[in-house]
Design a protein around this motif. Sequence first.
Motif, short mmCIF file in Angstrom:
data_model
loop_
_atom_site.label_atom_id
_atom_site.label_comp_id
_atom_site.label_asym_id
_atom_site.label_seq_id
_atom_site.Cartn_x
_atom_site.Cartn_y
_atom_site.Cartn_z
N HIS A 71 0.88 -1.07 -0.01
CA HIS A 71 -0.06 0.14 0.05
C HIS A 71 0.85 1.27 0.04
O HIS A 71 1.47 1.64 1.00
N HIS A 73 1.57 5.27 -1.94
CA HIS A 73 1.34 6.47 -2.85
C HIS A 73 2.42 6.99 -3.20
O HIS A 73 2.48 8.27 -3.22
N LYS A 140 -0.42 3.42 -5.77
CA LYS A 140 -1.60 3.91 -6.36
C LYS A 140 -1.69 5.39 -7.11
O LYS A 140 -0.82 6.10 -6.88
N HIS A 241 -9.77 1.88 1.23
CA HIS A 241 -9.41 2.65 2.48
C HIS A 241 -10.59 2.98 3.32
O HIS A 241 -11.47 3.34 2.94
N HIS A 264 -6.19 0.44 6.74
CA HIS A 264 -6.37 1.37 7.73
C HIS A 264 -6.87 0.56 8.84
O HIS A 264 -6.64 0.03 9.73
N ASP A 316 2.32 2.87 3.29
CA ASP A 316 1.26 4.03 3.01
C ASP A 316 2.12 5.16 2.49
O ASP A 316 1.68 6.23 2.57
ZN LIG Z 1 -3.36 5.07 1.56
#
Ligand SMILES: [Zn+2]
Length: 407
Positions: A71, A73, A140, A241, A264, A316
């Motif tokens: 996961h 970004h 992502k 999410h 999360h 994350d």
């Molecule tokens: Zn995220």
Amino acid sequence: MRRWTDVWLNAGIATMAWTGRPYGAIEEGAIAVADGVIVWIGPRNELPNIDGAQVHDAGGGWITPGLIDCHTHLVFAGDRCDEFERRLRGESYEEIARSGGGIRSTVAATRAASEAELYAASLKRLSTLAGTGVTTIEIKSGYGLDLKSEIKMLRVARRLSADLGVTIRTTFLGAHALPPEYEGRRNEYVELVAGPMLERVATEELADAVDVFAETIAFTPGETAQVFEAAHRVGLPVKLHADQLSDQGGAALAARYGALSADHLEHANEAGVMAMADSGTVATLLPAASYFLREAQLPPVDLLRRHGVPIAIATDCNPGSSPALSMPLMLNMACTIFRLTPEEALAGVTRNAALALGLSDRGTLEVGKFADLAIWDVRRPAELAYWMGNLPLCGVVKAGVARETAA
Ligand SMILES: [Zn+2]
């Protein structure tokens, strides 16, 4: 029998396979590889004749599966260091958001960046993260929020896999935030995401999954379902999410659509956790975001354990709430903040992270799996979660080929 090309010796092996032993450990192990795949693994003293194979000495430490960050970004332009500084000088999140800060500043910077600029900025971060023992990473989209910029982000993510010896799995997150130009026209934006954007992403094969940020400040359960149904129509699995800031019933919603993972989960309820267990949805927990935001509400680890939901751990990596670029640090945070055991944490960045990406060809060290290995100068596997800021990595092997490492 296929000829073995390479053999790794002189290490303990944390296979992370279900063998009944902690870490699936083999104390004095050996791994033989052909065509990038593990063809033999077991105790060194049972190793058959290895004539002709190249022998690699692992230095007496431990070998784990190459780590998987499921996961991130990681593709974005700019950073939010100024916000970090402003918050620490006492400004509120609302004040910063009103002056154009927050996710909107990352969206503006990412839209303005050329594909080459975005690639260069992301490559730096990826090489740092990969240099901490990572061999597979999910990235992502979601800072473009228009067709052109979302496509640009996904193309950059796809291209990043070429040079660094890392597998990249991409996820389309058009439903990350409502872009400013759609203020007051939510339906139109959701239709754009679930319609033309998703069709284009699918046609160009730019994504392996579809994700939504379901939250009061993002998208409703109904809007999430609309995007998920569109994803299934084009044959893409979904992720969510879920329940980060409030209980939106996100865990149950993810389970209803057979999501690969719900991520999360700080505010998830027990019915949702039970639904995830039934659907085989992985719980991806993100300790660095909890740390960076000083979040008091912790994810329901005991419920996840009690109902047998596999737990994955990820960085994350993102500019607003988790500028994290080290997987071993995530192991430590998963233990100190979420109270996972070191073994659970390591399973979270190997076996369960592979599940969260729908990949059955990696995540454990077993015959038939890719020879993605991380080699560590540690005396036992728990040490990987013990240090903070130490990187005892001494080698990475990607599909049977030793990768250059900074360590
Ligand atoms: Zn995220």
